[in-house]
Design a protein around this motif. Structure first.
Motif, mmCIF file in Angstrom:
data_model
loop_
_atom_site.group_PDB
_atom_site.id
_atom_site.type_symbol
_atom_site.label_atom_id
_atom_site.label_comp_id
_atom_site.label_asym_id
_atom_site.label_seq_id
_atom_site.Cartn_x
_atom_site.Cartn_y
_atom_site.Cartn_z
ATOM 1 N N ASN A 1 12.455 -3.270 5.378
ATOM 2 C CA ASN A 1 12.099 -1.913 4.961
ATOM 3 C C ASN A 1 13.401 -1.159 4.742
ATOM 4 O OD1 ASN A 1 11.442 0.759 4.694
ATOM 5 N ND2 ASN A 1 9.902 0.765 6.312
ATOM 6 N N ASP B 1 7.447 4.390 6.406
ATOM 7 C CA ASP B 1 6.841 3.100 6.732
ATOM 8 C C ASP B 1 6.483 2.327 5.473
ATOM 9 O OD1 ASP B 1 6.951 3.749 9.426
ATOM 10 O OD2 ASP B 1 4.802 4.183 9.599
ATOM 11 N N VAL B 2 6.583 1.005 5.559
ATOM 12 C CA VAL B 2 6.013 0.111 4.559
ATOM 13 C C VAL B 2 4.686 -0.376 5.131
ATOM 14 C CG1 VAL B 2 6.195 -2.168 3.473
ATOM 15 C CG2 VAL B 2 8.177 -0.647 3.507
ATOM 16 N N VAL B 3 3.628 -0.224 4.351
ATOM 17 C CA VAL B 3 2.310 -0.717 4.738
ATOM 18 C C VAL B 3 1.929 -1.803 3.740
ATOM 19 C CG1 VAL B 3 -0.120 -0.134 5.065
ATOM 20 C CG2 VAL B 3 1.665 1.515 5.715
ATOM 21 N N VAL C 1 0.832 -1.197 0.000
ATOM 22 C CA VAL C 1 0.000 0.000 0.000
ATOM 23 C C VAL C 1 0.869 1.250 0.000
ATOM 24 C CG1 VAL C 1 -1.767 1.282 1.301
ATOM 25 C CG2 VAL C 1 -1.845 -1.222 1.201
ATOM 26 N N GLN C 2 2.002 1.168 0.706
ATOM 27 C CA GLN C 2 2.878 2.337 0.881
ATOM 28 C C GLN C 2 4.301 1.857 1.147
ATOM 29 O OE1 GLN C 2 1.425 5.152 3.895
ATOM 30 N NE2 GLN C 2 3.455 5.113 4.798
ATOM 31 N N GLY C 3 5.272 2.626 0.662
ATOM 32 C CA GLY C 3 6.674 2.385 0.999
ATOM 33 C C GLY C 3 7.400 1.492 0.016
ATOM 34 N N SER C 4 8.648 1.167 0.397
ATOM 35 C CA SER C 4 9.490 0.318 -0.444
ATOM 36 C C SER C 4 10.453 -0.466 0.433
ATOM 37 C CB SER C 4 10.281 1.164 -1.448
ATOM 38 O OG SER C 4 11.159 2.049 -0.770
ATOM 39 N N ARG D 1 7.853 -2.063 -4.050
ATOM 40 C CA ARG D 1 7.503 -0.661 -3.782
ATOM 41 C C ARG D 1 5.988 -0.522 -3.812
ATOM 42 N NH1 ARG D 1 8.900 2.403 -9.457
ATOM 43 N NH2 ARG D 1 7.451 1.177 -10.643
ATOM 44 N N GLU D 2 5.536 0.650 -3.414
ATOM 45 C CA GLU D 2 4.114 0.956 -3.396
ATOM 46 C C GLU D 2 3.452 0.582 -4.716
ATOM 47 O OE1 GLU D 2 1.558 5.064 -3.244
ATOM 48 O OE2 GLU D 2 3.221 4.845 -1.829
#
Length: 122
Positions: free
Chosen positions: A97, A102-104, A64-67, A80-81
């Motif tokens: 991460n 943040d990674v989501v 959903v978010q981050g890499s 990645r996102e």
């Protein structure tokens, strides 16, 4: 016709992970009657590297978010996102991460709970 169940993310206690990271198993047999699959939600803080695990079932995830990287026995798979990830059953993997934020991730298994899992070093 079956009943629809809604599980609010914040209604489920988090599973604490290293460095302030956490996961929540949202759809499980304890919350949903008759489910055949499970669904979870994780937040990995910058610098988090989890210990390697392998599950008896396949796993799917959506970033959903981050890499970061998925670290395998035979290499590294960057993510990645916006990426969808498929991890076959029995494959050792660890989320890392490597980004600034943040990674989501949303993840799931074709199993009604978190599946039987082996952890390296334990």
């Amino acid at each position: 016709m079956g009943s629809v169940t809604v599980v609010a993310r914040d209604s489920v206690d988090p599973i604490e992970l290293p460095q302030g990271s956490w996961s929540r198993m949202l759809v499980t047999t304890g919350r949903v009657d008759g489910n055949a699959a499970s669904l979870g939600y994780s937040v990995f803080t910058p610098g988090t590297v989890l210990a390697p695990v392998r599950h008896e079932t396949e796993e799917v995830a959506y970033v959903v978010q981050g890499s970061g990287d998925l670290r395998l026995d035979d290499g590294v798979v960057p993510f990645r996102e916006g990426d969808a990830i498929h991890i076959p059953a029995g494959v050792w993997h660890a989320v890392a991460n490597t980004g600034e934020g943040d990674v989501v991730m949303v993840f799931g298994f074709p199993y009604p709970e978190y599946p039987p899992t082996e952890r390296q070093g334990g």
